[in-house]
Write a protein that holds these residues in place. Structure first.
Motif, short mmCIF file in Angstrom:
data_model
loop_
_atom_site.label_atom_id
_atom_site.label_comp_id
_atom_site.label_asym_id
_atom_site.label_seq_id
_atom_site.Cartn_x
_atom_site.Cartn_y
_atom_site.Cartn_z
N ALA A 7 -9.81 -17.43 20.88
CA ALA A 7 -9.49 -16.71 19.65
C ALA A 7 -8.04 -16.87 19.24
CB ALA A 7 -9.80 -15.23 19.82
N VAL B 254 -3.87 -11.65 16.29
CA VAL B 254 -2.65 -10.88 16.52
C VAL B 254 -2.51 -10.70 18.04
CG1 VAL B 254 -1.48 -8.72 15.97
CG2 VAL B 254 -3.08 -9.71 14.32
N THR C 31 -7.93 -10.31 18.45
CA THR C 31 -6.69 -10.37 19.22
C THR C 31 -6.69 -11.75 19.86
OG1 THR C 31 -6.85 -8.03 19.72
CG2 THR C 31 -5.40 -9.32 21.12
N GLY C 32 -5.56 -12.45 19.84
CA GLY C 32 -5.53 -13.78 20.44
C GLY C 32 -4.17 -14.41 20.34
N VAL C 33 -4.13 -15.71 20.64
CA VAL C 33 -2.88 -16.46 20.59
C VAL C 33 -2.54 -16.65 19.10
CG1 VAL C 33 -1.78 -18.62 21.28
CG2 VAL C 33 -3.60 -17.65 22.70
N ILE D 225 -0.11 -21.83 24.08
CA ILE D 225 -0.73 -20.83 24.96
C ILE D 225 0.15 -20.56 26.18
CG2 ILE D 225 -3.09 -21.45 24.25
CD1 ILE D 225 -3.59 -22.21 27.21
N GLU D 226 1.09 -21.46 26.45
CA GLU D 226 2.06 -21.27 27.53
C GLU D 226 2.82 -19.94 27.39
OE1 GLU D 226 1.53 -23.47 29.61
OE2 GLU D 226 2.98 -22.71 31.04
N ALA E 26 1.62 -17.17 25.91
CA ALA E 26 0.74 -16.01 25.75
C ALA E 26 0.79 -15.14 27.00
CB ALA E 26 -0.69 -16.48 25.49
N ASP E 27 0.95 -13.82 26.81
CA ASP E 27 0.90 -12.91 27.96
C ASP E 27 -0.55 -12.80 28.43
OD1 ASP E 27 -0.23 -10.02 26.86
OD2 ASP E 27 0.66 -11.29 25.35
N GLU E 28 -0.75 -12.20 29.62
CA GLU E 28 -2.09 -12.24 30.20
C GLU E 28 -3.12 -11.40 29.44
OE1 GLU E 28 0.33 -11.28 33.50
OE2 GLU E 28 -1.18 -9.91 34.27
N VAL E 29 -2.68 -10.29 28.82
CA VAL E 29 -3.65 -9.48 28.05
C VAL E 29 -4.11 -10.27 26.83
CG1 VAL E 29 -4.06 -7.30 26.86
CG2 VAL E 29 -2.53 -7.35 28.82
N THR E 30 -3.17 -10.89 26.12
CA THR E 30 -3.51 -11.69 24.95
C THR E 30 -4.42 -12.85 25.33
OG1 THR E 30 -1.43 -11.11 23.87
CG2 THR E 30 -2.53 -13.10 23.09
N MET E 31 -4.08 -13.55 26.43
CA MET E 31 -4.88 -14.70 26.88
C MET E 31 -6.28 -14.25 27.27
SD MET E 31 -4.32 -17.86 26.98
CE MET E 31 -5.88 -18.73 26.87
N SER E 32 -6.35 -13.10 27.94
CA SER E 32 -7.63 -12.55 28.35
C SER E 32 -8.49 -12.23 27.13
CB SER E 32 -7.33 -11.28 29.17
OG SER E 32 -8.49 -10.76 29.70
N ARG E 33 -7.87 -11.64 26.10
CA ARG E 33 -8.61 -11.31 24.88
C ARG E 33 -8.98 -12.57 24.09
NH1 ARG E 33 -7.07 -5.90 23.51
NH2 ARG E 33 -8.23 -6.15 21.59
N ALA E 34 -8.12 -13.59 24.17
CA ALA E 34 -8.42 -14.86 23.49
C ALA E 34 -9.63 -15.54 24.13
CB ALA E 34 -7.21 -15.79 23.52
N MET E 35 -9.75 -15.41 25.46
CA MET E 35 -10.89 -16.02 26.16
C MET E 35 -12.17 -15.23 25.86
SD MET E 35 -10.11 -18.77 28.04
CE MET E 35 -11.00 -18.93 29.58
#
Lengths: 192, 192
Positions: A165, A168, B166-168, B174-175, B177-186
């Motif tokens: 995704a 934001v 929510t995402g990158v 993506i380098e 991206a914090d872990e919460v953002t990366m987790s939500r992007a996945m």
């Protein structure tokens, strides 16, 4: 001296001037220090390889992700660089395997599909259910994702190809979102 | 003087010291400038209102979004502040209407559901097909979205309630991206 300068110039971000400066530094340093540097270079190449399955940097081939029997081999997450694996592992939510492209498509930079490690991704598709394209949402990352989805669907139409995704970032106010990100966040909205 | 300082102190981010400094500035300024400031405050309150339908700031009630016949009234995008409307309008891809909460739930800050403009959102649901919760992916914004989805589904179970992605962010590696953002992007990955 000229031979060392020529070799150093092949390194990324090192021009003729920097190569000369580095070569003079080696010339002035002790024989032990010079030997240590040479040894470290030799050892790195002797002990680290790219995994023959996923192209991750590893000291055993295949790498620990590819041989871990707990991980789901039907799901392959495609990333640009080996360091991206750490970013995704930190989420502690992904249990599939990886595939490292070692770069992104960049016509201006002279990087075409042949320069990326796409060939051994195609050979892995027979066992896969889902391929997650986790390249960055940059121009190059998006172009690479678009190229890969076409290639994968041509080879194996049954595979589910997904894209991470764009939106934001967590913890951030939408006030600071640029219009492309906001637009993608609206498009990518999900039912809750 | 004390009366002005007391009034200025009620403004957000203005403490006693700042209020004194501002009051002294007014004292030193010309009668015309002081009158202009007083007039501007009075005029703002006399000419701008909150839209009785969506709570947006407007000089005509209902506001131009609510009365625009081209916009899709079956889709309501819920935002925290009037300024968020501009952020979403800049995408040029949203054609529905809005609803401004004027804040987020914040138990620590003493903001409960009664302090937000939720009551007149509930009265609008009968005509809606989809409610997009576009509060920020911050702790307060997420808590507000969770509260609203329950309230909306209780009142009108048929309504599709969606949450922005929510995402990158677009253009970002993506380098970073914090872990919460990366987790939500996945989690929020979509088939392409």
């Amino acid at each position: 001296m000229t031979r060392l300068i020529d070799e150093l110039r092949k390194l990324p971000g090192i021009g003729t001037k920097s190569a000369q400066r580095l070569a003079f530094h080696v010339l002035r340093s002790s024989p032990e220090d010079a030997e240590k540097l040479a040894g470290a270079i030799r050892e790195l190449k002797a002990s680290l390889y790219l995994c023959s399955i996923c192209n991750n940097i590893t000291d055993v081939d295949p790498c620990s992700y590819c041989t871990n029997s707990v991980r789901d081999r039907q799901t392959i997450c495609v990333v640009e660089e080996p360091t991206n694996i750490a970013t995704i592992e930190k989420t502690r939510s992904y249990t599939g395997v990886y595939h490292v492209l070692h770069g992104t498509l960049s016509p201006i930079g002279g990087v075409g599909p042949e320069q990326l490690r796409i060939a051994n991704l195609m050979t892995r598709l027979a066992d896969a259910d889902e391929v997650i394209l986790a390249t960055s949402p940059t121009t190059e990352g998006e172009a690479t994702a678009r190229y890969l989805v076409d290639e994968i669907h041509r080879a194996e139409p049954r595979i589910r190809v997904t894209r991470i995704a764009t939106g934001v970032p967590a913890g951030s106010d939408i006030e600071y979102a640029d219009e492309v990100t906001m637009s993608r966040a609206m498009e990518g909205r999900r039912e809750i």
